[in-house]
Design an enzyme around this catalytic site. Structure first.
Site, PDB file in Angstrom:
ATOM      1  N   CYS A 248      32.342  35.365  38.509  1.00 58.44           N
ATOM      2  CA  CYS A 248      32.591  34.261  37.567  1.00 58.44           C
ATOM      3  C   CYS A 248      31.383  33.964  36.681  1.00 58.44           C
ATOM      4  CB  CYS A 248      33.060  33.017  38.305  1.00 58.44           C
ATOM      5  SG  CYS A 248      31.824  32.230  39.345  1.00 58.44           S
TER       6      CYS A 248
ATOM      7  N   HIS B  42      38.339  33.219  32.861  1.00 59.89           N
ATOM      8  CA  HIS B  42      37.419  33.260  33.995  1.00 59.89           C
ATOM      9  C   HIS B  42      37.722  34.467  34.867  1.00 59.89           C
ATOM     10  CE1 HIS B  42      40.109  31.200  37.226  1.00 59.89           C
ATOM     11  NE2 HIS B  42      40.876  31.729  36.303  1.00 59.89           N
TER      12      HIS B  42
ATOM     13  N   HIS C 214      32.220  27.516  40.910  1.00 60.83           N
ATOM     14  CA  HIS C 214      33.008  28.370  40.009  1.00 60.83           C
ATOM     15  C   HIS C 214      32.798  27.922  38.567  1.00 60.83           C
ATOM     16  CE1 HIS C 214      36.072  31.372  39.222  1.00 60.83           C
ATOM     17  NE2 HIS C 214      36.685  30.526  38.401  1.00 60.83           N
TER      18      HIS C 214
END
Length: 340
Positions: free
Chosen positions: A255, A315, A303
């Site tokens: 990520c 993402h 994240h």
């Protein structure tokens, strides 16, 4: 006695009728089209002109970013191509040297001639001398075999380098073609905007410019927009690529690796982890989000994604799931930052 009949009128053939109808329809359509294209823009109000000019300029900005990206790709491809050509030239020189050495070795063998080992032993006055000569010949044969193997490796590597150079040349040409296309698009959009502005009176143009100056409240965002657009463009290009733990591209990402690579493509260096990226640039609230912003999730800031507008982001979700688009509302929102 001559009869007094009216002369027959020549009837129109079906082909003549169709031709006449086609000409009539074509004339009517041409008149309509000419009237529409010739006067449609004249009928626009100043507000409509402003909206249309803004649209043209946004499209020109998009094309400009695409042009910048194509130029960047072309520059990288050109530099790599030059390096590969230099490498190919050096490898060609080494290969030719090895071939010349092998040729000289073969010529020397031919001139000295070869004698069967049994006959050499029979003609030799000393078995020790024979064994010494045999050992030298064996070592020479080993050197020759090694030289042949080296030439084979060099030839394969040279073919590989030339193949990669050919690929880079194709990429360079494609990028240059794309850059030229985007440049034409920029010029066409800006020219269209200028033509629209020219239709306004001086007073109307002054009012329009005054209105546009009043919109400078968004100016600070506009300064970032060019780089943010490049970051977003990079993220779109990464769609579908696999999640790879610890990777920063170009073949896979985690990520924070994706967001780092996207902003690196825009010329901005971000830290590597989500925990540090959230402090890179200016913090923004959820209702202030703009394309290019970093959006973070979960209480542990574990994240991150790249906001693309409309409540959505791109993402790298987790192992087994490729880079994809998702709603910002899919996970617990923890904050956002705008890189500078």
């Amino acid at each position: 006695m001559a009869s007094h009949r009216k002369p027959k009128q020549r009837s129109l053939t079906s082909g003549t009728i169709r031709a006449a109808a086609l000409l009539a329809l074509t004339g009517a359509a041409s008149a309509t089209l000419l009237d529409g294209t010739g006067h449609a823009e004249n009928r626009l109000t100043p507000a409509q002109v402003k909206a249309k000019v803004d649209e043209y300029q946004r499209e020109a900005e998009e094309a400009t970013e695409k042009y910048n990206g194509a130029r960047e790709k072309a520059d990288k491809a050109r530099l790599r191509l030059e390096a590969l050509r230099d490498q190919a030239a050096r490898r060609t020189t080494r290969l030719n040297t090895a071939r010349n050495a092998l040729g000289a070795f073969a010529t020397a063998q031919y001139r000295s001639g070869t004698i069967a080992p049994a006959l050499q032993l029979a003609l030799s006055s000393s078995p020790d001398q024979y064994l010494e000569r045999a050992s030298l010949a064996e070592r020479a044969g080993s050197r020759q075999a090694a030289l042949i193997a080296t030439i084979g490796r060099q030839e394969r590597k040279l073919r590989q380098v030339r193949g990669e150079a050919a690929d880079r040349l194709a990429a360079l040409r494609a990028s240059r073609t794309a850059a030229a296309h985007h440049k034409r698009t920029v010029q066409e959009k800006l020219a269209a905007a200028d033509r629209l502005l020219a239709r306004l009176t001086l007073e109307q143009r002054q009012r329009l410019l005054a209105t546009r100056d009043a919109d400078k409240a968004a100016g600070s965002l506009a300064l970032v927009a060019g780089r943010a657009a490049r970051a977003v463009s990079y993220a779109y290009a990464a769609l579908g690529k696999p999640y790879v733990w610890g990777a920063t591209g170009p073949h896979g990402y985690d990520c924070s690796g994706l967001t780092q690579a996207a902003w690196r493509a825009a010329g901005v260096a971000l830290p590597r982890t989500t925990y540090t990226q959230i402090n890179a640039g200016r913090r923004v609230t959820r209702d202030q989000l703009a394309p290019g912003d970093l959006v973070f999730f979960y209480s542990g800031i574990s994240h991150v994604g790249l906001y693309i507008g409309g409540g959505r982001m791109i993402h790298a979700p987790h192992p087994g799931a490729p880079v994809r688009m998702a709603s910002v509302g899919d996970m617990p929102f923890a904050g956002a930052a705008r890189p500078a």
